[in-house]
Design a protein around this motif. Structure first.
Motif, short mmCIF file in Angstrom:
data_model
loop_
_atom_site.label_atom_id
_atom_site.label_comp_id
_atom_site.label_asym_id
_atom_site.label_seq_id
_atom_site.Cartn_x
_atom_site.Cartn_y
_atom_site.Cartn_z
N LEU A 23 19.30 3.09 1.82
CA LEU A 23 19.45 4.12 0.93
C LEU A 23 18.27 4.63 0.19
N ASN A 24 18.31 5.94 -0.07
CA ASN A 24 17.08 6.60 -0.75
C ASN A 24 18.00 7.53 -1.70
N PHE A 25 17.45 7.24 -3.22
CA PHE A 25 17.96 8.22 -4.22
C PHE A 25 16.83 8.11 -5.19
N TYR A 40 17.56 11.58 6.04
CA TYR A 40 16.72 10.66 5.68
C TYR A 40 15.31 11.07 6.09
N TRP A 41 14.32 10.39 5.22
CA TRP A 41 13.02 10.93 5.72
C TRP A 41 12.38 10.36 6.98
N GLU A 42 12.11 11.27 7.59
CA GLU A 42 11.69 11.21 9.21
C GLU A 42 10.78 10.03 9.42
N PHE A 62 -3.02 7.22 -3.98
CA PHE A 62 -3.71 6.05 -4.61
C PHE A 62 -3.19 4.77 -3.66
N ARG A 63 -1.83 5.04 -2.93
CA ARG A 63 -1.33 4.01 -2.20
C ARG A 63 -0.92 2.51 -2.93
N VAL A 64 -0.23 2.92 -4.03
CA VAL A 64 0.28 1.40 -4.51
C VAL A 64 1.85 1.63 -4.68
N ASN A 94 17.06 11.56 -2.98
CA ASN A 94 16.92 11.60 -1.47
C ASN A 94 16.02 12.69 -1.14
N ASN A 95 15.24 12.25 -0.32
CA ASN A 95 14.42 13.14 0.63
C ASN A 95 15.07 13.31 1.92
N PRO A 96 15.60 14.51 2.41
CA PRO A 96 15.11 15.69 1.83
C PRO A 96 16.35 16.51 0.94
N ALA A 117 0.95 -1.09 0.12
CA ALA A 117 -0.12 0.10 0.16
C ALA A 117 0.92 1.20 0.08
N ALA A 118 1.74 1.10 -1.05
CA ALA A 118 2.76 2.36 -1.32
C ALA A 118 4.02 2.40 -0.50
N LEU A 119 4.89 3.18 -0.55
CA LEU A 119 6.24 3.04 -0.23
C LEU A 119 6.56 3.08 1.32
N THR A 120 5.53 3.63 2.02
CA THR A 120 5.66 3.77 3.38
C THR A 120 5.37 2.20 3.86
N HIS A 121 4.26 1.80 3.33
CA HIS A 121 4.01 0.34 3.83
C HIS A 121 5.01 -0.64 3.17
N GLY A 122 5.60 -0.52 2.06
CA GLY A 122 6.79 -1.26 1.85
C GLY A 122 8.00 -1.10 2.90
N ILE A 123 8.47 -0.04 3.17
CA ILE A 123 9.47 0.24 4.30
C ILE A 123 8.91 -0.63 5.51
N SER A 124 7.79 -0.16 5.82
CA SER A 124 7.22 -0.96 7.21
C SER A 124 7.31 -2.62 6.76
N LEU A 160 16.79 -0.29 -1.19
CA LEU A 160 16.87 0.88 -1.91
C LEU A 160 15.45 1.64 -2.07
N ASP A 161 15.13 2.72 -1.38
CA ASP A 161 13.78 3.40 -1.51
C ASP A 161 13.93 4.41 -2.74
N ASP A 162 13.53 4.03 -3.67
CA ASP A 162 13.39 4.63 -4.93
C ASP A 162 12.10 5.32 -5.22
N ALA A 163 11.45 5.93 -4.16
CA ALA A 163 10.35 6.52 -4.10
C ALA A 163 10.43 7.86 -5.49
N TYR A 164 11.49 8.58 -5.60
CA TYR A 164 11.36 9.41 -6.56
C TYR A 164 12.39 9.12 -7.99
N PHE A 165 12.26 7.83 -8.01
CA PHE A 165 13.11 7.37 -9.42
C PHE A 165 12.71 8.11 -10.49
N ALA A 180 4.41 4.07 -7.57
CA ALA A 180 3.70 5.07 -8.33
C ALA A 180 3.54 6.22 -7.50
N THR A 181 3.52 6.23 -6.19
CA THR A 181 3.30 7.64 -5.64
C THR A 181 4.00 8.91 -6.10
N LYS A 182 5.08 8.80 -6.06
CA LYS A 182 5.69 10.09 -6.61
C LYS A 182 6.11 9.95 -8.19
N GLU A 183 6.66 8.69 -8.72
CA GLU A 183 6.79 8.49 -10.03
C GLU A 183 5.79 8.75 -10.80
#
Ligand SMILES: Cc1ncc(COP(=O)(O)O)c(C=O)c1O
Length: 433
Positions: free
Chosen positions: A197-199, A147-149, A280-282, A201-203, A121-128, A234-239, A271-274
């Motif tokens: 790692l997150n690239f 890093y994202w808080e 949507f939460r995917v 990167n946020n922030p 259910a989106a990346l936060t859930h993936g991290i979790s 690899l947190d690719d949120a903004y890929f 999909a969130t940021k990309e």
């Protein structure tokens, strides 16, 4: 600890070729399984039967989903693609398509076996879910200090594992690969080491150069070769939002996916940021390891699916169906390009503003940035929180204070407001000292 036979089966499948992966899993990760027996299998067995009284949804007399017209009228998707449950690991067609898209976006993955992405259910859930599967209470996750808080909540508070930070940047303004290496070398060899790692990167809005990416891969692979059991998230949120030449354009997942048998790469993306669908939460979780085969990947996918089932049961079906349609649409590439071009034009504008105003360097410095949604400035004399409040009160300008630096979301600032934004920052900072 003894496990449910279904979990034991998955653990055995993993151990057969990759026993080190079992050592990487948390206790919960070892214990979890996707229940093949019980309701799900009995429901599967009843599919296509004349009378199927197994499913936990409601159907009309004609067998179509029972829905409320006020909702159905607002949704163009077929009822069965929106109102019914999606499988816990996600729609199979969506998972297959996202895998193809990952391979397209990171061409050096060609020929490397990776898992089929599991829908979260989106990346936060993936991290979790990654934290669930890999983090025990005494574990440590090495993470750059910018890093994202929300990692504090999703990892530390959820599992008890602690985040140990290292410098994101060298004084010269590159990614601090040596700081990462020092963390890996500074803890006992042979143990589990989790790196996040997150690239982009946020922030900070930073993505490593191609040379830095190669150096990151080398230190992680060296640690694995020295005996560490390395899990790399690899947190690719903004890929995909890379705005400068020379910056690494593939996911670092690609070179890590077959780097070493002691290194499991876990790609967290979606999909969130990309694709600009924040509500949507995917998202997806995808695995890569040297010598990865169907048995080990299917076991990891089953564990991930099981963790999801026990946590949210399954992710939004309408959102998955909408994305499937968009990603299959012939206009999708052009639509993506328009969005990229808009964000790149804002990035270029920020660069131009900073270049045109050398006096700003008396009040703040920009941290390295080349990608993503954000950039950061470090006030030289003013306290960041005092400056943030002054910008709000006196200049009607909002920024985010990330422990001494201010984050500017150029992604969300209309181009014509970028010039006044930085002028306000400068004036407010000067007034404070
Ligand atoms: C680095 C990073 N990872 C993950 C996320 C979470 O994304 P999602 O909205 O898909 O949960 C964010 C959102 O701000 C982010 O910045």
């Amino acid at each position: 600890m003894s496990f449910d036979p279904q979990a034991q089966q998955l653990n055995d499948a993993i151990s057969a070729t990759h026993p080190q992966v079992l050592d990487m899993l948390s206790q919960r990760g070892k214990a979890i399984y996707f229940p093949k027996l019980g309701v799900l299998s009995q429901s599967a067995e009843a599919q296509g039967k004349n009378i199927n009284a197994t499913i936990g949804i409601a159907l009309e007399e004609d067998g179509s989903p029972l829905v409320l017209p006020s909702l159905a009228d607002a949704i163009k998707l077929p009822k069965a693609s929106a109102f019914t449950y999606a499988p816990s690991p996600g729609r199979p067609d969506l998972r297959k398509l996202w895998k193809e898209m990952i391979l397209q976006k990171s061409p050096s993955l060609a020929g490397k076996p990776i898992s089929t992405p599991v829908v979260t259910a989106a990346l936060t859930h993936g991290i979790s879910m990654a934290a669930y599967l890999f983090c025990d209470v005494n574990d440590t996750v090495f993470i750059p200090d910018l890093y994202w808080e929300n990692y504090d909540l999703a990892v530390t508070l959820a599992t008890g594992a602690k985040l140990e930070t290292f410098n994101t940047f060298t004084p010269a303004g590159g990614f601090d690969v040596a700081a990462l290496k020092a963390k890996l070398d500074g803890s006992p060899r042979g143990g589990k080491k989790i790196v996040s790692l997150n690239f982009p990167n946020n922030p900070s809005g930073y993505t490593p150069t191609a040379a830095e990416a190669a150096a990151i891969v080398k230190v992680l692979t060296d640690a694995a070769a020295a005996g560490d059991k390395v899990v790399v998230w690899l947190d690719d949120a903004y890929f995909g939002l890379v705005f400068e030449p020379g910056v690494y354009e593939e996911s670092v997942f690609a070179p890590l996916a077959d780097a070493h048998k002691n290194l499991l790469a876990v790609k967290i993306d979606g999909a969130t940021k990309e694709d600009y669908v924040w509500g949507f939460r995917v998202g997806f979780l995808t695995y890569g390891i040297q010598g990865g085969n169907a048995a080990v990947y299917e076991a990891l996918e089953a564990k991930t699916g099981g963790a999801i089932r026990g946590n949210i049961s399954n992710s939004s079906h309408p959102a998955q169906s909408l994305l499937l349609a968009a990603w299959s649409s012939p206009s999708y590439p052009a639509e993506k390009k328009r969005a990229f071009d808009l964000l790149k034009s804002r990035y270029d504008k920020v660069r131009a503003i900073l270049a045109a105003h050398p006096e700003y360097a008396d009040a703040f410095v920009a941290l390295p940035f080349n990608s993503g949604y954000f950039m950061c400035v470090r006030p030289l004399k003013a306290d960041a929180e005092v400056l943030r409040k002054k910008l709000l009160a006196d200049y009607s300008t909002g920024t985010v204070n990330f422990g001494g630096i201010l984050r500017v979301a150029f992604s969300a600032t209309p181009t014509e407001k970028l010039e006044p934004l930085f002028a306000n920052l400068y004036k407010a900072a000067k007034e404070l000292g």
